[in-house]
Every structure is written in structure tokens, then in C-alpha cells.
Scaffold this active site. Structure first.
Site, short mmCIF file in Angstrom:
data_model
loop_
_atom_site.label_atom_id
_atom_site.label_comp_id
_atom_site.label_asym_id
_atom_site.label_seq_id
_atom_site.Cartn_x
_atom_site.Cartn_y
_atom_site.Cartn_z
N LYS A 124 21.98 68.61 34.76
CA LYS A 124 20.77 69.42 34.96
C LYS A 124 19.87 69.41 33.71
O LYS A 124 18.67 69.26 33.83
CB LYS A 124 21.14 70.87 35.31
N ARG B 219 21.95 81.10 40.62
CA ARG B 219 23.35 80.70 40.71
C ARG B 219 24.10 81.52 41.74
O ARG B 219 25.30 81.32 41.95
CB ARG B 219 24.02 80.91 39.35
N ARG C 108 31.06 66.39 26.29
CA ARG C 108 29.96 67.18 25.72
C ARG C 108 30.52 68.19 24.70
O ARG C 108 29.93 68.41 23.64
CB ARG C 108 29.20 67.90 26.83
N ARG D 180 29.91 72.75 22.03
CA ARG D 180 29.60 73.86 22.95
C ARG D 180 30.89 74.58 23.33
O ARG D 180 31.84 73.97 23.85
CB ARG D 180 28.87 73.31 24.19
N ARG E 136 34.70 77.81 35.34
CA ARG E 136 33.29 77.56 35.68
C ARG E 136 33.18 76.79 36.99
O ARG E 136 32.28 77.05 37.80
CB ARG E 136 32.59 76.81 34.55
P1 AMP Z 1 24.66 76.58 31.76
O1 AMP Z 1 24.15 76.17 30.42
O2 AMP Z 1 23.58 76.60 32.81
O3 AMP Z 1 25.87 75.80 32.21
O4 AMP Z 1 25.14 78.11 31.63
C1 AMP Z 1 26.18 78.48 30.74
C2 AMP Z 1 26.70 79.86 31.08
O5 AMP Z 1 25.65 80.82 31.00
C3 AMP Z 1 27.25 80.01 32.50
O6 AMP Z 1 28.61 79.59 32.60
C4 AMP Z 1 27.08 81.52 32.72
O7 AMP Z 1 28.08 82.25 32.05
C5 AMP Z 1 25.76 81.80 32.02
N1 AMP Z 1 24.62 81.67 32.94
C6 AMP Z 1 23.62 80.75 32.88
N2 AMP Z 1 22.75 80.90 33.90
C7 AMP Z 1 23.20 81.95 34.63
C8 AMP Z 1 22.74 82.58 35.82
N3 AMP Z 1 21.66 82.17 36.48
N4 AMP Z 1 23.48 83.63 36.28
C9 AMP Z 1 24.58 84.08 35.63
N5 AMP Z 1 25.07 83.51 34.53
C10 AMP Z 1 24.40 82.44 34.01
#
Ligand code: AMP
Length: 199
Positions: free
Chosen positions: A13, A89, A128, A134, A145
Site C-alpha cells: 500500500k 480498516r 521490511r 519497524r 496483524r
Molecule cells: P499500517 O502502517 O497501515 O500497517 O498501520 C500500522 C498499525 O497502525 C496498524 O497495525 C494499527 O495498529 C494502526 N492503524 C493504522 N491505521 C489504522 C486504522 N485505520 N484503524 C486502526 N488502527 C490503525
């Protein structure tokens, strides 16, 4: 044009969002990056977010929706439209998003779904984690996740299919070729064409 890029963690993404903003002049809203930035700066929101992110769980909907509401108020977001990367999400977030756009006189035009098999996702996230450090890219958190993705996020695929907004894209292969498929899908769905290729 407002679009959301949808897919499992590790589906690409972030990579494809960067290409979308470059190609269409959209404003990038990555909720994950935004939260990681708060964690880095040690803000109160960052401390709350870290409790969920480090366990691989989602931040509560009401908090996440409030954050997005604020970000959509920025001038940059209002100008040409946005790429939402990592939001919505959950179904509750998708319903709230409809209202957030509606009250601004606009809408979500398309959802690009990056489809990638599970084994590949795990490999990519491990890699990654090694390359970027990260914190949530470790095997235990990755498992949670992916579970969270299946139970809470995956239902959005049907939600947007029913709304005729879902554009499935094969997320395996060469980055530029995946982007060609995204651009073709967007043109078909919205009529918005990409810029002529630079030579
Ligand atoms: P990402 O970088 O999009 O993979 O997001 C990393 C983490 O941030 C996720 O595993 C969630 O804990 C949190 N997070 C990001 N976007 C959301 C969202 N829209 N709703 C809830 N938690 C989020």
C-alpha cells in the site's frame, strides 16, 4: 478524486500510494505513518497508539475517525483529493468515512484492493522489519496483524464490491507493472486518466 488503497499488511500500500500521489497529485494520508510519527515524537496520542500498534491491534474506531476528520480539514487534503492508505480498516470506519466526505461535499470514488497471497505477505514484512527496523514487523505481531486483517478489515472488500467501488489488483510482481494495472482500473472506474508517460 479520493481513493483508498486497501490490502493486507505487507501488500504494498505504501509503495503504490507514493506512485499514486506522484501521478495524480493527490494528498497522501497514511494512518499508520501518522501514528508512528506521533510515537516517535512522544505525544499523548503516540503513547496511546503504541499500546495497540505494538500488539498488532487496531486503534479504537472513535479515536481513529477523529484523527482522520482533523487531517481531512487540512488545505492540502482539500485541494486535489486524497489517497487513504490504511484507512478504513473496519466497517465502522468505512461508514464514518462516507459521512466525513459527505459533509465536505465529496465522496470516496474508488478503492484499490492489492491482492497478495499470505506467504508472500509474511516474507515481505519480515524483510521490511530487517531493513527499516519497524517495530511491529516481527513474526508474533505479524501473525496478530494478519488475524486482525482477516476478521476486521477483509469484510470491507465485500462492502466496497457492493458499492461498485472495489478495483481488485494483483499485488504480486514488478512495482511499475502493478501500478499500470492500478491506473488502468482507475481510468475504467472513474474516467480519470494518467498523465502521458515521461520520455
Ligand atoms: P499500517 O502502517 O497501515 O500497517 O498501520 C500500522 C498499525 O497502525 C496498524 O497495525 C494499527 O495498529 C494502526 N492503524 C493504522 N491505521 C489504522 C486504522 N485505520 N484503524 C486502526 N488502527 C490503525
Amino acid at each position: 478524486m479520493n481513493i483508498a488503497i486497501f490490502g493486507a499488511p505487507g501488500s504494498g500500500k505504501g509503495t503504490q500510494s507514493a506512485k499514486l500521489i506522484d501521478e495524480y497529485g493527490l494528498y497522501h494520508i497514511s494512518t499508520g505513518e501518522l501514528l508512528r510519527d506521533h510515537i516517535k515524537r512522544g505525544t499523548e496520542l503516540g503513547r496511546t497508539a503504541d499500546e495497540f500498534i505494538s500488539k498488532g491491534q487496531l486503534i479504537p474506531d472513535d479515536l481513529m475517525i477523529r484523527i482522520l476528520d482533523d487531517v481531512l480539514d487540512s488545505e492540502a487534503a482539500a485541494k486535489n483529493g486524497v489517497v487513504l492508505d490504511g484507512f478504513p480498516r473496519t466497517i465502522a470506519q468505512a461508514e464514518a468515512l462516507e459521512e466525513l466526505f459527505r459533509k465536505r461535499g465529496t465522496e470516496l470514488h474508488a478503492v484499490i484492493g492489492l491482492e497478495v497471497p499470505e506467504e508472500e505477505l509474511v516474507d515481505r514484512m519480515i524483510k521490511r522489519g530487517q531493513e527499516t527496523g519497524r517495530a511491529d514487523d516481527n513474526i508474533d505481531t505479524i501473525k496478530t496483524r494478519l488475524d486482525v486483517y482477516h476478521s476486521q478489515t477483509m469484510p470491507l472488500r465485500d462492502y466496497y464490491l457492493k458499492e461498485n467501488k472495489y478495483i481488485p489488483v494483483n499485488g504480486i510482481g514488478i512495482v511499475d507493472e502493478i501500478f499500470d494495472d492500478i491506473a488502468a482500473g482507475l481510468e475504467q472506474a472513474t474516467g480519470v486518466r494518467r498523465r502521458a508517460k515521461k520520455r
